[in-house]
Design an enzyme around this catalytic site. Sequence first.
Site: not given
Ligand code: KET
Length: 397
Positions: A130, A211, A246
């Site tokens: 990511w 993660d 998610k």
């Molecule tokens: N870790 C990973 C691997 C991940 O794909 C995301 C979000 C997050 C953490 C962030 O999660 P949060 O708890 O909402 O802070 N990924 C999607 C959205 C983004 O880029 O922010 C994506 O990869 O599309």
Amino acid sequence: MFQHLEPYAGDPILSLNDAFQKDPRPDKINLSIGIYFDDAGRIPVLGCVHEAESRMLAASGAKPYLPIDGSPAMRKAVQGLLFGADHEALRSGRVATLQTVGSSGGLKVGADFIKRWFPGTQVWVSDPTWDNHRAMFEGAGVQVNTYPYYDPATGGLRFEAMLETLRSLPARSVVLLHACCHNPTGVDLTRAQWEQLVPVLRERELLPYLDLAYQGYGDGIDEDAFAVRLLATSGLSFFIANSFSKSMSVYGERAGALSVVCGSAAEAALVAGQMQATVRRNYSSPAIHAAGIVSQVLGDPGLRASWAADVAAMRDRILTMRRDLHGVLSARVPGRDFNYFLSQRGMFSYTGLSAAQVDRLRDEFGVYLVRSGRMCVAGLNTGNVERTAAAMAAVIS
Ligand code: KET
């Protein structure tokens, strides 16, 4: 005063999502950002979340600041979810957990903590990972390197090469690992591979940083916590940032947590204290509404069962879309192997499309993928999967 600033190039995922929103074409298809859409193309509101919010509204309590490390009820619920309610690590009090602003907040707080307490330590992330992993660690002043991971030739994992690199790292190097549903490739370690990884992490005295952003989207809620529980049972010290964005479809609530599994309760108390210092100077304390949702859904047996059923339905719908896409593409582009759509897990697949092919998909067909070739399979539905496959077939051939 600000003329010397460099223009922000934008984030490769979020900017694309913005561009999608502005695209006037009515039949556009969003397979860019990691968001689960239902078969009607909407972000679902889970019944359990709606019910939790109704109860919160009815109770209509005051909204004080939460403690720096968040709501005690949420922290306890998160620990049970990650480790299983009576894991030895929890019973011996050697896990420090704090509620964070999304798992992004957790990742960043952990990165700041590493910079402060492990100065000179570098982090190794999978190639690819990511994009924001690199940005967050570099933003915290930690040097980021990669270990081999995805094999474009097979659409699978370069496990031996990965182990070989990890075996060569200096002690206390941080190794960032996706606990399930790898972003962006959808390629995960098998259970046997996780078991082979543990002795390498231990012998080299590495510091794993898990993660877990897609719990439940792989094989199941408990199944997807396999790596977390394995590492905890193996006696390793490690970090784990987990997200509810998610799994509960609560993206904008910023519901997440950071846990650190330590060697003893005394160590965990030290870590918890320094984590609080780190949070206080970042954002002071996390959000009360997120804490209410997560602690109610996980804490009430009825809501929890309803949540588990919803997660299973989301996971199954993605699997159906994977099969449909695979079927149409295999028929339209004979001789090319699309089996990776079936073997990869979670929201994403790495299509192997070039940036130029992705641009064509967007410009000519209104189908949005990330330019790395990452597709959010969770954006497919019965109404757009055939058109997506047809568009892909057109740019491939
Ligand atoms: N870790 C990973 C691997 C991940 O794909 C995301 C979000 C997050 C953490 C962030 O999660 P949060 O708890 O909402 O802070 N990924 C999607 C959205 C983004 O880029 O922010 C994506 O990869 O599309």
